[in-house]
Motif scaffolding. Sequence first.
Motif, short mmCIF file in Angstrom:
data_model
loop_
_atom_site.label_atom_id
_atom_site.label_comp_id
_atom_site.label_asym_id
_atom_site.label_seq_id
_atom_site.Cartn_x
_atom_site.Cartn_y
_atom_site.Cartn_z
N TYR A 112 0.83 -1.20 0.00
CA TYR A 112 0.00 0.00 0.00
C TYR A 112 0.87 1.25 0.00
CZ TYR A 112 -2.90 3.71 2.00
OH TYR A 112 -3.53 4.91 2.22
N ALA A 113 1.90 1.25 0.83
CA ALA A 113 2.79 2.42 0.89
C ALA A 113 3.43 2.71 -0.45
CB ALA A 113 3.86 2.18 1.96
N ALA A 114 3.69 1.66 -1.23
CA ALA A 114 4.37 1.82 -2.52
C ALA A 114 3.42 2.13 -3.66
CB ALA A 114 5.14 0.54 -2.85
N SER A 115 2.11 2.10 -3.40
CA SER A 115 1.16 2.27 -4.51
C SER A 115 0.11 3.34 -4.24
CB SER A 115 0.48 0.93 -4.81
OG SER A 115 -0.16 0.40 -3.66
N PHE A 116 -0.82 3.08 -3.35
CA PHE A 116 -1.98 3.95 -3.18
C PHE A 116 -1.85 4.97 -2.05
CE2 PHE A 116 -4.39 0.05 -4.88
CZ PHE A 116 -4.21 0.46 -6.19
N ALA A 117 -0.83 4.86 -1.21
CA ALA A 117 -0.73 5.74 -0.04
C ALA A 117 -0.61 7.20 -0.43
CB ALA A 117 0.45 5.32 0.84
N LYS A 118 0.17 7.49 -1.47
CA LYS A 118 0.34 8.89 -1.89
C LYS A 118 -0.98 9.48 -2.37
CE LYS A 118 3.84 8.16 -4.68
NZ LYS A 118 4.93 8.43 -5.65
N LEU A 119 -1.78 8.68 -3.04
CA LEU A 119 -3.10 9.14 -3.48
C LEU A 119 -3.95 9.51 -2.27
CD1 LEU A 119 -5.47 9.33 -5.62
CD2 LEU A 119 -5.99 6.97 -4.92
N CYS A 120 -4.00 8.63 -1.28
CA CYS A 120 -4.87 8.85 -0.13
C CYS A 120 -4.38 9.99 0.76
CB CYS A 120 -4.99 7.56 0.67
SG CYS A 120 -5.81 6.23 -0.25
N ALA A 121 -3.14 10.42 0.59
CA ALA A 121 -2.61 11.51 1.41
C ALA A 121 -3.16 12.88 0.98
CB ALA A 121 -1.09 11.52 1.32
N TYR A 122 -3.70 12.98 -0.22
CA TYR A 122 -4.09 14.29 -0.75
C TYR A 122 -5.05 15.05 0.17
CZ TYR A 122 -6.01 17.93 -3.70
OH TYR A 122 -6.44 19.15 -4.18
N PRO A 123 -6.11 14.44 0.71
CA PRO A 123 -7.07 15.23 1.50
C PRO A 123 -6.59 15.62 2.89
CG PRO A 123 -8.08 13.22 0.60
CD PRO A 123 -6.60 13.07 0.48
N VAL A 124 -5.44 15.10 3.34
CA VAL A 124 -5.07 15.24 4.75
C VAL A 124 -5.03 16.68 5.24
CG1 VAL A 124 -3.14 14.92 6.38
CG2 VAL A 124 -3.97 13.00 5.01
N PRO A 125 -4.39 17.63 4.56
CA PRO A 125 -4.37 19.00 5.09
C PRO A 125 -5.77 19.57 5.29
CG PRO A 125 -2.69 18.75 3.40
CD PRO A 125 -3.53 17.51 3.35
#
Length: 269
Positions: free
Chosen positions: A20-33
Amino acid sequence: MRTAFDESERRAWAGQADAYAASFAKLCAYPVPGLLDAAGVGRGVRVLDVGTGTGTAAAAACERGAKVRAVDAEPGMVARAAPAAPGADVRVAALPRLPFADDEFDAVVGNFVLNHVGRPREALRELRRVTRPGGRIAATIWGVPAASGQALLGRAVQAAGVTRPAHLPTLAPEEDFPRTEQGFAALLGETGLMDVVCETLSWDHRTTAEEWWSGPAAGVATIGQIVASQDPAVIADIKDRFQSLCAEFAGPDGVLMLPHMALMAHGQA
């Protein structure tokens, strides 16, 4: 009591933290701020990050000076999140039962965690239980219909003639809700949250074909479970169709620009 959907989610995510960290994690990080802003997370705020995954939201909350606790149902995710957010108390726990007292937090955030629970209303009631009166809850889910980039992998699976296997249950109809601004806002309102607001987040996720394929190839998320359950010849066919469809999203530098859409809702306890 866990539902069949909950049990399926546990199996699907077991041991998948690195993939997950190598694939979709960056996508899911977008809404965090925006999620932290909506929950009022700042210095000294007692915040709980539910379904922390690799710890992106927990780490960002720590950087704001908040007093952070974070939980995830998958031990592998907790093992990655703890060093990523060294200022946070990270532990294994799963909705809809959290090991915290009533009114313990000023703010609670859940980044896409409601996509992975069998009883989303009960899960939200639990988030409200641990939030003090006047505290804030903010959560994201994927919207429906999916944006074109989000639908890419599913299109490849469909083009190969593959359907969802019977061993992967969907959410029970009585537990589901419209994945729209109105539907998500109503869900939060049902739990007694006040002044609920829901907005649509849209962005283009930059990735490569290799990175994007690595998630389903490793069995990450529902799409990965569908792919991984096929025989090698079918998986190869899905991959070929995926690579052909990628041409629609490829920029001049070969990077894919994948449009995505999510819903973010927040309200006051």
